[in-house]
Design a protein around this motif. Sequence first.
Motif, PDB file in Angstrom:
ATOM      1  N   VAL A 221       4.484   7.236  -7.221  1.00  0.00           N
ATOM      2  CA  VAL A 221       5.366   6.158  -6.759  1.00  0.00           C
ATOM      3  C   VAL A 221       6.429   6.671  -5.798  1.00  0.00           C
ATOM      4  O   VAL A 221       6.693   6.048  -4.756  1.00  0.00           O
ATOM      5  CB  VAL A 221       6.026   5.458  -7.959  1.00  0.00           C
ATOM      6  N   ASN A 222       7.032   7.791  -6.117  1.00  0.00           N
ATOM      7  CA  ASN A 222       8.241   8.217  -5.403  1.00  0.00           C
ATOM      8  C   ASN A 222       8.018   9.268  -4.323  1.00  0.00           C
ATOM      9  O   ASN A 222       8.858   9.412  -3.429  1.00  0.00           O
ATOM     10  CB  ASN A 222       9.265   8.739  -6.407  1.00  0.00           C
ATOM     11  N   GLU A 223       6.907  10.005  -4.381  1.00  0.00           N
ATOM     12  CA  GLU A 223       6.734  11.102  -3.433  1.00  0.00           C
ATOM     13  C   GLU A 223       5.485  11.005  -2.580  1.00  0.00           C
ATOM     14  O   GLU A 223       5.487  11.470  -1.438  1.00  0.00           O
ATOM     15  CB  GLU A 223       6.731  12.433  -4.191  1.00  0.00           C
ATOM     16  N   ALA A 224       4.400  10.454  -3.108  1.00  0.00           N
ATOM     17  CA  ALA A 224       3.142  10.439  -2.359  1.00  0.00           C
ATOM     18  C   ALA A 224       3.286   9.625  -1.075  1.00  0.00           C
ATOM     19  O   ALA A 224       3.875   8.551  -1.069  1.00  0.00           O
ATOM     20  CB  ALA A 224       2.022   9.875  -3.224  1.00  0.00           C
ATOM     21  N   ARG A 225       2.716  10.159   0.011  1.00  0.00           N
ATOM     22  CA  ARG A 225       2.782   9.511   1.321  1.00  0.00           C
ATOM     23  C   ARG A 225       1.399   9.521   1.969  1.00  0.00           C
ATOM     24  O   ARG A 225       0.670  10.495   1.891  1.00  0.00           O
ATOM     25  CB  ARG A 225       3.748  10.250   2.268  1.00  0.00           C
ATOM     26  N   THR A 226       1.075   8.424   2.632  1.00  0.00           N
ATOM     27  CA  THR A 226      -0.137   8.377   3.437  1.00  0.00           C
ATOM     28  C   THR A 226       0.094   9.169   4.719  1.00  0.00           C
ATOM     29  O   THR A 226       1.247   9.503   5.049  1.00  0.00           O
ATOM     30  CB  THR A 226      -0.495   6.921   3.781  1.00  0.00           C
ATOM     31  N   PRO A 227      -0.956   9.476   5.496  1.00  0.00           N
ATOM     32  CA  PRO A 227      -0.759  10.240   6.733  1.00  0.00           C
ATOM     33  C   PRO A 227       0.199   9.602   7.725  1.00  0.00           C
ATOM     34  O   PRO A 227       0.828  10.300   8.528  1.00  0.00           O
ATOM     35  CB  PRO A 227      -2.180  10.329   7.309  1.00  0.00           C
ATOM     36  N   ASN A 228       0.347   8.270   7.693  1.00  0.00           N
ATOM     37  CA  ASN A 228       1.288   7.633   8.623  1.00  0.00           C
ATOM     38  C   ASN A 228       2.702   7.547   8.059  1.00  0.00           C
ATOM     39  O   ASN A 228       3.576   6.920   8.652  1.00  0.00           O
ATOM     40  CB  ASN A 228       0.786   6.247   9.036  1.00  0.00           C
ATOM     41  N   GLY A 229       2.930   8.185   6.892  1.00  0.00           N
ATOM     42  CA  GLY A 229       4.270   8.260   6.341  1.00  0.00           C
ATOM     43  C   GLY A 229       4.649   7.171   5.379  1.00  0.00           C
ATOM     44  O   GLY A 229       5.759   7.190   4.833  1.00  0.00           O
ATOM     45  N   GLU A 230       3.773   6.185   5.150  1.00  0.00           N
ATOM     46  CA  GLU A 230       4.077   5.124   4.199  1.00  0.00           C
ATOM     47  C   GLU A 230       3.958   5.646   2.769  1.00  0.00           C
ATOM     48  O   GLU A 230       3.176   6.547   2.473  1.00  0.00           O
ATOM     49  CB  GLU A 230       3.095   3.954   4.353  1.00  0.00           C
ATOM     50  N   HIS A 231       4.725   5.042   1.863  1.00  0.00           N
ATOM     51  CA  HIS A 231       4.517   5.284   0.455  1.00  0.00           C
ATOM     52  C   HIS A 231       3.117   4.819   0.062  1.00  0.00           C
ATOM     53  O   HIS A 231       2.643   3.772   0.528  1.00  0.00           O
ATOM     54  CB  HIS A 231       5.537   4.513  -0.389  1.00  0.00           C
ATOM     55  N   VAL A 232       2.449   5.585  -0.793  1.00  0.00           N
ATOM     56  CA  VAL A 232       1.208   5.109  -1.391  1.00  0.00           C
ATOM     57  C   VAL A 232       1.559   3.928  -2.297  1.00  0.00           C
ATOM     58  O   VAL A 232       2.526   3.984  -3.060  1.00  0.00           O
ATOM     59  CB  VAL A 232       0.533   6.237  -2.197  1.00  0.00           C
ATOM     60  N   TRP A 233       0.804   2.831  -2.176  1.00  0.00           N
ATOM     61  CA  TRP A 233       1.085   1.662  -2.998  1.00  0.00           C
ATOM     62  C   TRP A 233       0.527   1.876  -4.399  1.00  0.00           C
ATOM     63  O   TRP A 233      -0.648   2.217  -4.563  1.00  0.00           O
ATOM     64  CB  TRP A 233       0.502   0.393  -2.387  1.00  0.00           C
ATOM     65  N   VAL A 234       1.356   1.677  -5.437  1.00  0.00           N
ATOM     66  CA  VAL A 234       0.967   1.955  -6.818  1.00  0.00           C
ATOM     67  C   VAL A 234       1.203   0.728  -7.688  1.00  0.00           C
ATOM     68  O   VAL A 234       2.257   0.089  -7.611  1.00  0.00           O
ATOM     69  CB  VAL A 234       1.757   3.158  -7.389  1.00  0.00           C
ATOM     70  N   GLU A 235       0.208   0.409  -8.514  1.00  0.00           N
ATOM     71  CA  GLU A 235       0.355  -0.573  -9.580  1.00  0.00           C
ATOM     72  C   GLU A 235      -0.061   0.086 -10.888  1.00  0.00           C
ATOM     73  O   GLU A 235      -0.819   1.077 -10.885  1.00  0.00           O
ATOM     74  CB  GLU A 235      -0.480  -1.832  -9.288  1.00  0.00           C
ATOM     75  N   LEU A 236       0.447  -0.419 -12.001  1.00  0.00           N
ATOM     76  CA  LEU A 236       0.214   0.182 -13.314  1.00  0.00           C
ATOM     77  C   LEU A 236      -0.505  -0.804 -14.225  1.00  0.00           C
ATOM     78  O   LEU A 236      -0.329  -2.017 -14.103  1.00  0.00           O
ATOM     79  CB  LEU A 236       1.536   0.595 -13.954  1.00  0.00           C
ATOM     80  N   THR A 237      -1.312  -0.268 -15.143  1.00  0.00           N
ATOM     81  CA  THR A 237      -2.031  -1.103 -16.106  1.00  0.00           C
ATOM     82  C   THR A 237      -1.871  -0.545 -17.512  1.00  0.00           C
ATOM     83  O   THR A 237      -2.020   0.665 -17.723  1.00  0.00           O
ATOM     84  CB  THR A 237      -3.526  -1.179 -15.771  1.00  0.00           C
ATOM     85  N   THR A 238      -1.582  -1.423 -18.470  1.00  0.00           N
ATOM     86  CA  THR A 238      -1.548  -1.051 -19.884  1.00  0.00           C
ATOM     87  C   THR A 238      -2.498  -1.962 -20.653  1.00  0.00           C
ATOM     88  O   THR A 238      -2.333  -3.186 -20.641  1.00  0.00           O
ATOM     89  CB  THR A 238      -0.127  -1.183 -20.467  1.00  0.00           C
ATOM     90  N   LEU A 239      -3.504  -1.368 -21.268  1.00  0.00           N
ATOM     91  CA  LEU A 239      -4.420  -2.096 -22.143  1.00  0.00           C
ATOM     92  C   LEU A 239      -3.764  -2.182 -23.515  1.00  0.00           C
ATOM     93  O   LEU A 239      -3.497  -1.169 -24.151  1.00  0.00           O
ATOM     94  CB  LEU A 239      -5.750  -1.353 -22.237  1.00  0.00           C
ATOM     95  N   LEU A 240      -3.488  -3.405 -23.975  1.00  0.00           N
ATOM     96  CA  LEU A 240      -2.781  -3.591 -25.235  1.00  0.00           C
ATOM     97  C   LEU A 240      -3.781  -3.700 -26.391  1.00  0.00           C
ATOM     98  O   LEU A 240      -4.629  -4.603 -26.403  1.00  0.00           O
ATOM     99  CB  LEU A 240      -1.902  -4.833 -25.180  1.00  0.00           C
ATOM    100  N   ILE A 241      -3.673  -2.779 -27.347  1.00  0.00           N
ATOM    101  CA  ILE A 241      -4.578  -2.732 -28.493  1.00  0.00           C
ATOM    102  C   ILE A 241      -3.793  -3.147 -29.732  1.00  0.00           C
ATOM    103  O   ILE A 241      -2.795  -2.514 -30.084  1.00  0.00           O
ATOM    104  CB  ILE A 241      -5.144  -1.312 -28.683  1.00  0.00           C
ATOM    105  N   PRO A 242      -4.215  -4.218 -30.397  1.00  0.00           N
ATOM    106  CA  PRO A 242      -3.445  -4.716 -31.547  1.00  0.00           C
ATOM    107  C   PRO A 242      -3.178  -3.635 -32.590  1.00  0.00           C
ATOM    108  O   PRO A 242      -4.086  -2.918 -33.020  1.00  0.00           O
ATOM    109  CB  PRO A 242      -4.356  -5.815 -32.115  1.00  0.00           C
ATOM    110  N   GLY A 243      -1.897  -3.511 -32.936  1.00  0.00           N
ATOM    111  CA  GLY A 243      -1.492  -2.559 -33.961  1.00  0.00           C
ATOM    112  C   GLY A 243      -1.400  -1.122 -33.505  1.00  0.00           C
ATOM    113  O   GLY A 243      -1.015  -0.243 -34.294  1.00  0.00           O
ATOM    114  N   ARG A 244      -1.695  -0.840 -32.259  1.00  0.00           N
ATOM    115  CA  ARG A 244      -1.680   0.541 -31.773  1.00  0.00           C
ATOM    116  C   ARG A 244      -0.575   0.795 -30.749  1.00  0.00           C
ATOM    117  O   ARG A 244       0.153   1.771 -30.859  1.00  0.00           O
ATOM    118  CB  ARG A 244      -3.043   0.906 -31.156  1.00  0.00           C
ATOM    119  N   ASN A 245      -0.477  -0.074 -29.739  1.00  0.00           N
ATOM    120  CA  ASN A 245       0.508   0.170 -28.674  1.00  0.00           C
ATOM    121  C   ASN A 245       1.175  -1.118 -28.211  1.00  0.00           C
ATOM    122  O   ASN A 245       1.670  -1.195 -27.084  1.00  0.00           O
ATOM    123  CB  ASN A 245      -0.165   0.855 -27.479  1.00  0.00           C
TER     124      ASN A 245
END
Length: 361
Positions: A221-245
């Motif tokens: 999120v904070n450091e990765a850059r594409t060759p043209n200098g843009e931040h790499v676009w990042v999205e996050l996923t959490t799989l919710l498991i009942p009773g576990r997380n």
Amino acid sequence: MTGHPAQSAHTQVMHPVFGRWQHPLDDGRVQCDLCPRECKLREGQRGFCFVRSNHDGHIELDTYGRSSGFAIDPVEKKPLNHFHPGSAVLSFGTAGCNSACKFCQNWDISRARDWTRVSREAEPDDIADLAVMHNAQSVAFTYNDPIVFAEYAIDTADACREKGIHPIAVTAGYMNACARPAFYDAMDAANIDLKGFTEDFYWSVTGTHLQDVLDTIDYAVNEARTPNGEHVWVELTTLLIPGRNDDDAQLHAECAWIREHCGPDVPLHFSAFHPDYKMMDAPPTPLATLLRAREIAYAEGLNYVYTGNVHYPEGDTTYCPNPECGAVLVERDWYRILENRLSGGVAAICPECGTPIAGRW
């Protein structure tokens, strides 16, 4: 390892199958430095991922140039909701994985021990050409974790960029610091699984460690850059498991960490669990759990929160984060775009109130 200039993490790779991150040990073994497992291999031994092995004193990627198959998907299926909505993506993977998730939904690929049976030959240029042929705007490294085929993914990303195709990583983020720059800087976008928010959950259910994943997310999120200098676009996923997380404390802690370390504009997807692999005894995730998690994320200050693996159009749709506006910006039903009111490059603007909307539009 004399005679193999590609063996060190600090030397130039001379052959594509040579592992880029490795070093020799005093006892004759070779250590793979790609991920935190740091497998120490004698001649002929395979790492935990099963696709990296010691050949004549150096580690090679045995699945380089071998894909487990291809599919054309909407980019929302990765899931990426803020990266060229509605565009087509060519998805592919290989065999092997460096995680041990008990709920793996692609275990027949990720745990494959005979990749010649589940794969076909495909060099990086072949994949880029295939994407162009099918009018795909992106290529996604997915199905199994692209970390284990990092060299192949990086070379394919380079081939894609030469043809104007966006490279995308779909990954669990279990990677050592030395490998992160080459891998993430080769991508235009990534979806990283944040599978839970306790070390106990991570170790007992995935066989990996939470902090390594958090460090990877922070870098991407904070450091990765594409060759043209843009931040790499990042999205996050959490799989919710009942009773576990899925307890409130864990969800509050996760969302607070994302806000503090990544900022409020990184989209978070909460996905429903369905029994699979070694977790057939766990129940499916109720929609009410996803809605509760979504409300917690909003309460913690995140701007874009989605639901997945359930039919809930409101949880698929992108809204303006301005609390005085809340306009519908990209209306979705599953992966189908019903209306897209955004356009423009790195940041679009809400047509109702002018609030910048983070993403690649």
